[in-house]
Design an enzyme around this catalytic site. Sequence first.
Site, PDB file in Angstrom:
ATOM      1  N   CYS A  91       0.807  -1.229   0.000  1.00 35.18           N
ATOM      2  CA  CYS A  91       0.000   0.000   0.000  1.00 35.18           C
ATOM      3  C   CYS A  91       0.835   1.272   0.000  1.00 35.18           C
ATOM      4  CB  CYS A  91      -0.971  -0.007   1.178  1.00 35.18           C
ATOM      5  SG  CYS A  91      -2.162  -1.340   1.057  1.00 35.18           S
TER       6      CYS A  91
ATOM      7  N   HIS B  60      -3.372   7.487   1.781  1.00 32.86           N
ATOM      8  CA  HIS B  60      -3.732   6.126   1.389  1.00 32.86           C
ATOM      9  C   HIS B  60      -5.094   5.813   2.003  1.00 32.86           C
ATOM     10  CE1 HIS B  60      -3.879   1.941   0.719  1.00 32.86           C
ATOM     11  NE2 HIS B  60      -3.605   1.583   1.963  1.00 32.86           N
TER      12      HIS B  60
ATOM     13  N   ASN C  76      -9.971  -0.048  -0.480  1.00 36.22           N
ATOM     14  CA  ASN C  76      -8.505   0.043  -0.446  1.00 36.22           C
ATOM     15  C   ASN C  76      -7.955  -0.559  -1.742  1.00 36.22           C
ATOM     16  OD1 ASN C  76      -5.778  -0.217   0.024  1.00 36.22           O
ATOM     17  ND2 ASN C  76      -5.980  -1.060   2.084  1.00 36.22           N
TER      18      ASN C  76
HETATM   19  N1  ACO Z   1     -18.402  -8.232   8.768  1.00 35.49           N
HETATM   20  C1  ACO Z   1     -18.894  -8.440  10.009  1.00 35.49           C
HETATM   21  N2  ACO Z   1     -18.122  -8.717  11.081  1.00 35.49           N
HETATM   22  C2  ACO Z   1     -16.802  -8.825  10.864  1.00 35.49           C
HETATM   23  C3  ACO Z   1     -16.199  -8.628   9.604  1.00 35.49           C
HETATM   24  C4  ACO Z   1     -17.083  -8.332   8.533  1.00 35.49           C
HETATM   25  N3  ACO Z   1     -16.631  -8.126   7.285  1.00 35.49           N
HETATM   26  N4  ACO Z   1     -14.876  -8.774   9.715  1.00 35.49           N
HETATM   27  C5  ACO Z   1     -14.612  -9.033  10.995  1.00 35.49           C
HETATM   28  N5  ACO Z   1     -15.771  -9.077  11.705  1.00 35.49           N
HETATM   29  C6  ACO Z   1     -15.959  -9.321  13.138  1.00 35.49           C
HETATM   30  C7  ACO Z   1     -14.812 -10.078  13.741  1.00 35.49           C
HETATM   31  O1  ACO Z   1     -14.985 -11.489  13.572  1.00 35.49           O
HETATM   32  C8  ACO Z   1     -14.914  -9.665  15.194  1.00 35.49           C
HETATM   33  O2  ACO Z   1     -15.950 -10.420  15.802  1.00 35.49           O
HETATM   34  P1  ACO Z   1     -15.819 -10.913  17.355  1.00 35.49           P
HETATM   35  O3  ACO Z   1     -15.740  -9.654  18.150  1.00 35.49           O
HETATM   36  O4  ACO Z   1     -17.061 -11.701  17.531  1.00 35.49           O
HETATM   37  O5  ACO Z   1     -14.554 -11.716  17.381  1.00 35.49           O
HETATM   38  C9  ACO Z   1     -15.400  -8.216  15.129  1.00 35.49           C
HETATM   39  O6  ACO Z   1     -15.975  -8.065  13.819  1.00 35.49           O
HETATM   40  C10 ACO Z   1     -14.299  -7.202  15.341  1.00 35.49           C
HETATM   41  O7  ACO Z   1     -13.207  -7.523  14.483  1.00 35.49           O
HETATM   42  P2  ACO Z   1     -11.875  -6.663  14.484  1.00 35.49           P
HETATM   43  O8  ACO Z   1     -10.923  -7.257  13.486  1.00 35.49           O
HETATM   44  O9  ACO Z   1     -11.382  -6.519  15.872  1.00 35.49           O
HETATM   45  O10 ACO Z   1     -12.450  -5.273  13.958  1.00 35.49           O
HETATM   46  P3  ACO Z   1     -11.729  -3.866  13.862  1.00 35.49           P
HETATM   47  O11 ACO Z   1     -12.536  -2.839  14.515  1.00 35.49           O
HETATM   48  O12 ACO Z   1     -10.262  -3.934  14.203  1.00 35.49           O
HETATM   49  O13 ACO Z   1     -11.812  -3.553  12.287  1.00 35.49           O
HETATM   50  C11 ACO Z   1     -10.448  -3.589  10.306  1.00 35.49           C
HETATM   51  C12 ACO Z   1     -11.170  -4.419  11.366  1.00 35.49           C
HETATM   52  C13 ACO Z   1     -11.466  -2.811   9.536  1.00 35.49           C
HETATM   53  C14 ACO Z   1      -9.708  -4.548   9.369  1.00 35.49           C
HETATM   54  C15 ACO Z   1      -9.429  -2.623  10.961  1.00 35.49           C
HETATM   55  O14 ACO Z   1      -8.671  -3.296  11.924  1.00 35.49           O
HETATM   56  C16 ACO Z   1      -8.517  -1.976   9.972  1.00 35.49           C
HETATM   57  O15 ACO Z   1      -8.902  -1.197   9.126  1.00 35.49           O
HETATM   58  N6  ACO Z   1      -7.206  -2.200  10.088  1.00 35.49           N
HETATM   59  C17 ACO Z   1      -6.214  -1.533   9.275  1.00 35.49           C
HETATM   60  C18 ACO Z   1      -6.121  -2.112   7.912  1.00 35.49           C
HETATM   61  C19 ACO Z   1      -5.101  -1.325   7.117  1.00 35.49           C
HETATM   62  O16 ACO Z   1      -4.706  -0.221   7.443  1.00 35.49           O
HETATM   63  N7  ACO Z   1      -4.609  -1.847   6.066  1.00 35.49           N
HETATM   64  C20 ACO Z   1      -3.642  -1.042   5.319  1.00 35.49           C
HETATM   65  C21 ACO Z   1      -2.640  -1.782   4.813  1.00 35.49           C
HETATM   66  S1  ACO Z   1      -3.291  -2.886   3.684  1.00 35.49           S
HETATM   67  C22 ACO Z   1      -1.978  -3.395   2.686  1.00 35.49           C
HETATM   68  O17 ACO Z   1      -0.849  -2.996   2.809  1.00 35.49           O
HETATM   69  C23 ACO Z   1      -2.302  -4.440   1.692  1.00 35.49           C
END
Ligand code: ACO
Length: 324
Positions: A114, A251, A281
């Site tokens: 990214c 980004h 993304n």
């Molecule tokens: N739909 C519904 N529920 C979901 C989904 C979904 N698509 N995905 C995960 N959940 C659930 C999980 O199972 C979890 O359930 P639980 O509490 O029962 O265990 C709950 O939602 C919370 O999951 P988290 O992973 O803790 O959610 P979080 O608030 O951290 O959000 C996210 C996840 C959106 C991925 C976030 O962490 C994020 O954006 N991280 C950064 C990603 C990023 O910056 N990437 C950039 C680099 S990418 C690259 O270089 C290729």
Amino acid sequence: MSYCSKVVSCGAYLPQRVMTNVEMSSMVETDDSWIEKRTGIKQRHIAAEGEFTSDLGFAAAKSALVAASLRPDSIDLIVCATSTPDETFPATATRIQHRLGIRGGAAFDVQAVCSGFIYALSVADNFVRCGQAKRVLVVAAETFSRILDWSDRSTCVLFGDGAGAVVLESIASNGADKQRGVLSTHIYSDGDHHDSLYVDGGPGSTRTTGFLRMRGREVFKHAVTRMAEAIDTALEANALTPGDIDWMVPHQANIRIIEAMAKRLNLSMDQVVVTIDKHANTSAASIPLALYSGVSDGRIKEGDVLLLEAMGGGFTWGSTLLRW
Ligand code: ACO
């Protein structure tokens, strides 16, 4: 004589097919409101069967060349940022070069996930600064839909396909305060975090392409800290303050990360180009796609100071300041 690089134009391309969150919820157990609330994403574009990264990159490159009324053969270097090349080799950049009908100069890929666009821009800017290139096409193109595990709801909802491009031109640096161009690029990496974000395959390990794996929370935490550091370094290197920034073109990984960065800099969200709702993304392509959006709708104007920042797998991260 010393040189610096002016950004003369930008271009973009998005595949025709749009996949909404609602459609996504018919494929994995998710829903529109979870995706939008946690990420800001409403929809993403998905490349058609047989439509490759080089096709997307070529279309974006062509649009950048047309915008600047430039002939392809005036380009002496193509740097393509991608983590989803058409093939293991040759470089996707050479395919784009061929499609543009360019037979001279050099073309190669840069792989920083990214952060790829910031890395590619940094490489291109340094080629210009040391006098080795006069006009560079920086392309960022991705088909992340091809490396997603479509049964993993924690990752497949986050990404989309697309491409963006800019043309950099060598200009004599006159040392003037308000000179247009790339003011600085700062790039970093730390391989210690491999397991937080990687693809579980490759030609040299599994002989397969593999699928993207991510510990979202880990990435989120590091993204906020590392990008903040890179932004501070960029401002300090140019003796600028957050008040000098006209536009942040970040980004597009998560709206909450983008908002945290804006808040830290005391920027209003009206000064931030946001495309994550429409594009999701698109990895390396997300910054030039956002740049194109801000330039083509007239928000970004000549002389504006832009801050670009990104974080990606590796981890890699970085920042760029430029005067449009
Ligand atoms: N739909 C519904 N529920 C979901 C989904 C979904 N698509 N995905 C995960 N959940 C659930 C999980 O199972 C979890 O359930 P639980 O509490 O029962 O265990 C709950 O939602 C919370 O999951 P988290 O992973 O803790 O959610 P979080 O608030 O951290 O959000 C996210 C996840 C959106 C991925 C976030 O962490 C994020 O954006 N991280 C950064 C990603 C990023 O910056 N990437 C950039 C680099 S990418 C690259 O270089 C290729």
